[in-house]
Design a protein around this motif. Structure first.
Motif, PDB file in Angstrom:
ATOM      1  N   UNK A  43       0.954  -1.113   0.034  1.00  0.00           N
ATOM      2  CA  UNK A  43       0.040  -0.173   0.028  1.00  0.00           C
ATOM      3  C   UNK A  43       0.929   1.345  -0.044  1.00  0.00           C
ATOM      4  N   UNK A  44       2.031   1.137   0.573  1.00  0.00           N
ATOM      5  CA  UNK A  44       2.978   2.323   0.844  1.00  0.00           C
ATOM      6  C   UNK A  44       3.799   2.795  -0.411  1.00  0.00           C
ATOM      7  N   UNK A  45       4.230   1.513  -0.992  1.00  0.00           N
ATOM      8  CA  UNK A  45       5.293   1.824  -2.239  1.00  0.00           C
ATOM      9  C   UNK A  45       4.495   2.263  -3.391  1.00  0.00           C
ATOM     10  N   UNK A  46       4.940   3.463  -4.127  1.00  0.00           N
ATOM     11  CA  UNK A  46       4.373   3.920  -5.275  1.00  0.00           C
ATOM     12  C   UNK A  46       4.613   3.122  -6.571  1.00  0.00           C
ATOM     13  N   UNK A  47       5.693   2.247  -6.375  1.00  0.00           N
ATOM     14  CA  UNK A  47       5.981   1.063  -7.567  1.00  0.00           C
ATOM     15  C   UNK A  47       5.320  -0.034  -7.644  1.00  0.00           C
ATOM     16  N   UNK A  48       4.452  -0.279  -6.529  1.00  0.00           N
ATOM     17  CA  UNK A  48       3.917  -1.591  -6.351  1.00  0.00           C
ATOM     18  C   UNK A  48       2.352  -1.237  -6.673  1.00  0.00           C
ATOM     19  N   UNK A  49       1.748  -1.945  -7.488  1.00  0.00           N
ATOM     20  CA  UNK A  49       0.378  -1.820  -7.936  1.00  0.00           C
ATOM     21  C   UNK A  49      -0.671  -3.091  -7.773  1.00  0.00           C
ATOM     22  N   UNK A  50       0.076  -3.965  -7.505  1.00  0.00           N
ATOM     23  CA  UNK A  50      -1.012  -5.226  -7.279  1.00  0.00           C
ATOM     24  C   UNK A  50      -0.124  -6.121  -6.548  1.00  0.00           C
ATOM     25  N   UNK A  51      -0.860  -7.082  -5.707  1.00  0.00           N
ATOM     26  CA  UNK A  51      -0.081  -8.190  -5.109  1.00  0.00           C
ATOM     27  C   UNK A  51      -0.618  -9.519  -5.562  1.00  0.00           C
ATOM     28  N   UNK A  52       0.168 -10.544  -5.338  1.00  0.00           N
ATOM     29  CA  UNK A  52      -0.235 -12.012  -5.405  1.00  0.00           C
ATOM     30  C   UNK A  52       0.200 -12.464  -4.104  1.00  0.00           C
ATOM     31  N   UNK A  89      -7.922  -5.810   4.713  1.00  0.00           N
ATOM     32  CA  UNK A  89      -7.441  -6.049   3.394  1.00  0.00           C
ATOM     33  C   UNK A  89      -6.518  -4.794   2.985  1.00  0.00           C
ATOM     34  N   UNK A  90      -5.832  -4.817   1.981  1.00  0.00           N
ATOM     35  CA  UNK A  90      -4.911  -4.002   1.378  1.00  0.00           C
ATOM     36  C   UNK A  90      -5.881  -3.032   0.584  1.00  0.00           C
ATOM     37  N   UNK A  91      -5.493  -1.721   0.468  1.00  0.00           N
ATOM     38  CA  UNK A  91      -6.130  -0.753  -0.590  1.00  0.00           C
ATOM     39  C   UNK A  91      -5.854  -1.131  -1.930  1.00  0.00           C
ATOM     40  N   UNK A  92      -4.793  -1.684  -2.200  1.00  0.00           N
ATOM     41  CA  UNK A  92      -4.274  -2.237  -3.435  1.00  0.00           C
ATOM     42  C   UNK A  92      -4.882  -3.615  -3.984  1.00  0.00           C
ATOM     43  N   UNK A  93      -4.989  -3.962  -5.116  1.00  0.00           N
ATOM     44  CA  UNK A  93      -5.799  -5.145  -5.413  1.00  0.00           C
ATOM     45  C   UNK A  93      -4.711  -6.253  -5.072  1.00  0.00           C
ATOM     46  N   UNK A 196      -3.096  -0.522 -15.281  1.00  0.00           N
ATOM     47  CA  UNK A 196      -4.414   0.395 -15.369  1.00  0.00           C
ATOM     48  C   UNK A 196      -4.054   1.721 -14.196  1.00  0.00           C
ATOM     49  N   UNK A 197      -4.624   2.515 -14.397  1.00  0.00           N
ATOM     50  CA  UNK A 197      -4.282   3.817 -13.494  1.00  0.00           C
ATOM     51  C   UNK A 197      -4.516   3.392 -11.936  1.00  0.00           C
ATOM     52  N   UNK A 198      -3.346   3.417 -11.295  1.00  0.00           N
ATOM     53  CA  UNK A 198      -3.454   3.147  -9.601  1.00  0.00           C
ATOM     54  C   UNK A 198      -4.615   3.652  -8.890  1.00  0.00           C
ATOM     55  N   UNK A 199      -4.858   4.961  -9.311  1.00  0.00           N
ATOM     56  CA  UNK A 199      -5.944   5.486  -8.160  1.00  0.00           C
ATOM     57  C   UNK A 199      -7.243   5.096  -8.711  1.00  0.00           C
ATOM     58  N   UNK A 200      -7.647   4.837 -10.017  1.00  0.00           N
ATOM     59  CA  UNK A 200      -8.842   4.463 -10.432  1.00  0.00           C
ATOM     60  C   UNK A 200      -9.048   3.054 -10.214  1.00  0.00           C
ATOM     61  N   UNK A 201      -7.953   2.125  -9.999  1.00  0.00           N
ATOM     62  CA  UNK A 201      -8.147   0.878  -9.607  1.00  0.00           C
ATOM     63  C   UNK A 201      -8.621   1.032  -8.109  1.00  0.00           C
ATOM     64  N   UNK A 202      -7.838   1.670  -7.199  1.00  0.00           N
ATOM     65  CA  UNK A 202      -8.075   1.681  -5.847  1.00  0.00           C
ATOM     66  C   UNK A 202      -9.511   2.303  -5.407  1.00  0.00           C
ATOM     67  N   UNK A 203      -9.896   3.247  -6.188  1.00  0.00           N
ATOM     68  CA  UNK A 203     -11.107   4.003  -5.779  1.00  0.00           C
ATOM     69  C   UNK A 203     -12.192   2.977  -6.407  1.00  0.00           C
ATOM     70  N   UNK A 204     -12.066   2.256  -7.320  1.00  0.00           N
ATOM     71  CA  UNK A 204     -13.127   1.324  -7.797  1.00  0.00           C
ATOM     72  C   UNK A 204     -13.185   0.414  -6.821  1.00  0.00           C
TER      73      UNK A 204
END
Length: 254
Positions: A43-52, A89-93, A196-204
């Protein structure tokens, strides 16, 4: 990071591995702390956009480590709860990559993820009722939201196992793959999300999750606080410009 949890970065994807194969990746305190720390990083690292999230050694997770619990060891994270995930759960996918068994708390970990990739031989189950317990890590309320109510209640009340192909038929599994291929397929799916745009994905994701108990007549008004900032962002303009210019967008907002 705890030895019980390994973390690797694959481009914009953070791969989190529960690494207790000798204990079928059962969750003890070290696992909960390790996953919580990994999700904080995601959630904190701007270079990370999704987790597995997956388990080492061919088993996703056999649930709570009963020996650790019986010994009085705390098996939950103070902030994120059991397995460092189920209560926050995380804010990121986050995508679950499931091989083998996802039992009890392990299944609840899967249900806390946004998407699921599973091997055809994977199996899911909430056997707590067979042991005089109950699935208090979110299973009894998350499962009926992810599958038809009657099927979910059958699994909850009988403790029976659910095979991955049938889980896919009910929409619980997004992608069904051959044995041994779940991790690679999950990373591929995570890369699709991360493009995809991280802000769009998180908000969705926030709206999709929060709106489950919103009154229908309030949905449009209540989603504004999440989605209006997306439309006002620089990435909204970048997305339109990239489309017009036939190029890949360069996202900047988080």
């Amino acid at each position: 990071m705890s030895d019980a949890v390994e973390v690797d970065q694959d481009g914009p994807v953070l791969v989190i591995t529960i690494n207790r194969p000798d204990q079928r990746n059962a969750v003890n305190g070290a696992v909960s702390r390790g996953i919580a720390e990994a999700l904080d990083l995601l959630d904190a690292d701007p270079d990370l956009r999704a987790g597995v999230l997956h388990g080492a050694g061919g088993t996703f997770c056999a649930g709570m480590d009963l020996k650790a619990f019986a010994a009085g060891e705390p098996v939950r994270d103070d902030v994120r709860g059991f397995a460092g995930l189920v209560e926050r759960p995380p804010a990121s996918p986050l995508i679950a990559a499931v091989e083998g068994w996802a039992l009890g708390g392990g299944f609840e970990v899967v249900l806390s993820c946004d998407l699921v990739v599973a091997a055809r031989t994977a199996r899911f189950g909430l056997p707590e009722v067979k042991r005089g317990l109950a699935a208090r890590g979110g299973g009894v309320f998350r499962l009926p939201r992810r599958m038809p109510y009657g099927i979910a209640m059958e699994l909850i009340m009988t403790g029976a196992a659910l095979e991955a192909p049938r889980a896919a038929d009910f929409g619980l599994v997004n992608r069904l793959v051959e044995e041994g291929e779940a991790l690679a397929a999950a990373v591929e799916l995570a890369r699709e999300v991360a493009a995809n745009a991280p802000m769009s994905v998180r908000a969705s994701k926030q709206v999709a999750s929060a709106s489950l108990d919103w009154p229908v007549e309030e949905c449009f008004a209540r989603q504004r606080e999440y989605l209006e900032p997306v439309f006002a962002s620089s990435d909204a303009a970048e997305g339109v410009a990239a489309f017009r210019e036939h190029r890949d967008p360069v996202w900047k907002d988080r």
